[in-house]
Design a protein around this motif. Structure first.
Motif: not given
Lengths: 198, 210, 199
Positions: B71-74, B77-80
């Motif tokens: 559920s971490n937004l990064f 968003l950063l497609r890690l």
């Protein structure tokens, strides 16, 4: 003020704990054993000295209106460094101090020194001030922990001192003991100061 | 979370692990503001308010920005490839959350309710460096509480803090009239009082003091 | 307005700088922190399963979660000496985690408290080592006991609780009993002792 005084004032005359009643939470919370007190004192001194240095270095570039948030970010950075290093190299101490390591951030002593001293003085003087206040804080913590651990547990730095025959005064190591000890110590200091004056 | 768990959290936060008498959090305002009853009540209300808000916002920040979960937004968003573990930034993140929250609350109250602003306004700036607020957010994280649990613990810890503050202020108002030895006047006697009340609060734990 | 933007920008830059510094420190410290955690667990596993070979204690997973460990006497994982599991119970001011080792018949052979933040001087006495002794007296009582014997004296059991810290003592005792019962269920029963077989 002479340079030497910047250091020594923190030890007694302007002792952050006994004379200014600042930074009370960690002082009372971790003074239940000398080992915790020494660890906390060192962590605190480290953060105080380094944040004082940085704040003094950047004091000419910081806009007045947002200086407090910037000081807080600087302090929080050093606190996190201490937190991480302690977790890696002294895990037992880290466990014992618990949330009081990250809570160094909101210790009024550090922000107070940044605002009242480091933001207005040279780097060298700020360093000495931080060192003096740090040692003054550690000293206060040590005195409290010394009294509480010996009376409350019969030990000193974890080593049994008074032997098995000594029945520990448990209350000293519990929260009430912290309040009673610091209250009596402050009263004692007021009394000594007054006697010296007259 | 079960109702029973929430009840345990509440009783524990108000009485057993009272912020002042057992956890030693928020002592600076405790000693500073507890001289008069009405300012103690004002400070208490401000703390309850900010603590509850801070607990919920800090949980959201931790859950969606710091924890290494999906559920971490990064992570999105950063497609890690793997969720980033940013928990080491918790101290800096929480203190910034609290500082901006206090500013924000101050602004909102000032605009919307002048009466409330008059009552709480002067206490709000003091709250940023009140370790009880940062303390409760860190405790919530340490105890692994979920959102509801965090909010309940924030609210009830504030209640416990207010209880301690109000009790203390009532005693100190009477203490003004008492004949206290001169060196013990002011802060020293306040600490002795706190010590005696802490002994009383130990009773809540059902522990025997030998 | 321009002023506000400038300040927000400065504050933003400072925060990003701070985060970058911390990222670097975290990068250096993290392996060290994890190493410390691993070492602590390894030592605890060895005190829970003293007869096992340190290289032959293997975790048993259920999904992503480690449910228990198997300890073997030989490095090539032969000669099962017992199982270890983590017992968790709500103490007075913290969750108490204990690593417990049992032999194949379900008798406790070792334990180590992994985590507790109980009241100093009271609850923390579950880890107290008495004057002139080597191991914590409270924990020593568990050695050689089985699940049905585990209850504190106040609940009519055999475990003498720490004076003034019944809640902490009870938390440890009950969590270990529950853990043992769960383990027995998972294993489909412990192996029988010689005495039980002759009965």
């Amino acid at each position: 003020m002479s340079v030497g005084k910047e250091f020594t004032k923190g030890l007694y005359a302007e002792n952050p704990v006994f004379k200014q009643a600042l930074g009370l939470c960690p002082t009372l919370a971790v003074s239940n054993s000398v080992r915790n007190a020494v660890g906390m004192g060192l962590a605190m001194t480290f953060v105080l000295v380094l944040s004082n240095i940085i704040v003094s270095l950047i004091r000419r570039f910081v806009p007045r209106k947002i200086r407090i948030p910037i000081y807080i970010v600087v302090i929080a950075t050093f606190v996190t460094i201490v937190d991480l290093v302690m977790a890696g190299f002294a895990p037992d101490l880290h466990k014992a101090l618990g949330i009081f390591v990250p809570l160094i951030v909101v210790n009024c002593i550090i922000l107070g020194r940044a605002e009242a001293f480091a933001g207005r003085n040279s780097v060298f003087r700020s360093l000495l001030d931080g060192l003096g206040m740090g040692f003054g804080f550690s000293l206060a913590l040590f005195v409290l922990a010394f009294i509480r651990e010996i009376l409350g547990d019969g030990r000193l730095y974890g080593f049994p001192l008074l032997g098995p025959g000594f029945e520990p005064m448990l209350i000293m190591i519990l929260p009430p003991g912290a309040f009673l000890t610091i209250g009596l110590l402050m009263g004692l200091m007021n009394w000594l100061d007054k006697r010296r004056c007259s | 979370m079960e109702l029973k768990t929430l009840l345990i959290i509440s009783v524990s936060a108000i009485f057993i692990n009272n912020f002042i008498f057992s956890r030693f959090l928020g002592l600076c305002p405790y000693i500073g503001v507890s001289k008069a009853l009405d300012s103690a009540v004002g400070m208490g209300m401000a703390v309850i308010f900010v603590m509850t808000l801070a607990s919920s916002v800090a949980w959201v920040v931790d859950h969606f920005l710091l924890e290494p979960t999906t559920s971490n937004l990064f992570y999105h968003l950063l497609r890690l490839k793997t969720p980033p573990d940013l928990v080491f930034l918790k101290t800096i993140a929480f203190i910034l959350v609290i500082a901006s929250l206090v500013q924000f609350v101050e602004m909102v109250i000032q605009k919307t309710s002048p009466a409330l602003y008059k009552a709480l306004g002067i206490y709000l700036p003091l709250i940023t460096t009140n370790c009880a607020i940062l303390g409760v957010t860190l405790l919530n994280l340490d105890m692994g509480l979920n959102f509801i649990g965090s909010v309940v613990q924030g609210f009830t810890s504030g209640l416990g803090f207010t209880l301690a503050l109000v009790l203390m202020a009532s005693i100190r108002e009477r203490l003004e009239l008492a004949d206290v030895p001169r060196p013990m006047r002011g802060i020293p006697i306040a600490f002795i009082m706190a010590g005696l009340m802490a002994i009383a609060f130990l009773g809540f734990s059902g522990l025997k003091i030998r | 307005m321009k002023d506000v933007l400038r300040m927000a920008w400065i504050l933003g830059v400072v925060t990003v700088l701070a985060a970058a510094v911390l990222g670097a420190v975290n990068h250096v410290a993290k392996p060290r922190i994890e190493e410390q955690r691993r070492l602590a667990l390894e030592q605890a596993l060895l005190s829970a399963l003293p007869k096992a070979d340190p290289r032959a204690i293997v975790p048993v997973y259920e999904g992503d979660e480690i449910v228990y460990y198997k300890g073997y006497a030989q490095p090539d994982t032969t000669g099962l000496v017992g199982y270890a599991f983590v017992a968790r119970g709500a103490g007075y001011s913290s969750e108490i985690e204990t690593l417990v080792g049992v032999d194949t018949t379900g008798q406790i052979i070792g334990l180590k408290i992994l985590r507790e933040v109980e009241t100093p001087g009271l609850g923390t006495k579950i880890e107290e080592v008495r004057y002139g002794e080597k191991d914590p007296w409270f924990q020593r009582q568990f050695i050689g006991k089985r699940a049905r014997q585990l209850a504190v004296d106040k609940d009519g059991g055999e475990i003498v609780s720490v004076t003034g810290a019944t809640i902490s003592s009870r938390a440890v005792t009950n969590s270990i009993r529950k853990g043992l019962e769960e383990l027995e269920k998972r294993l489909g029963g412990f192996s029988k002792t010689a005495q039980q077989v002759s009965d």
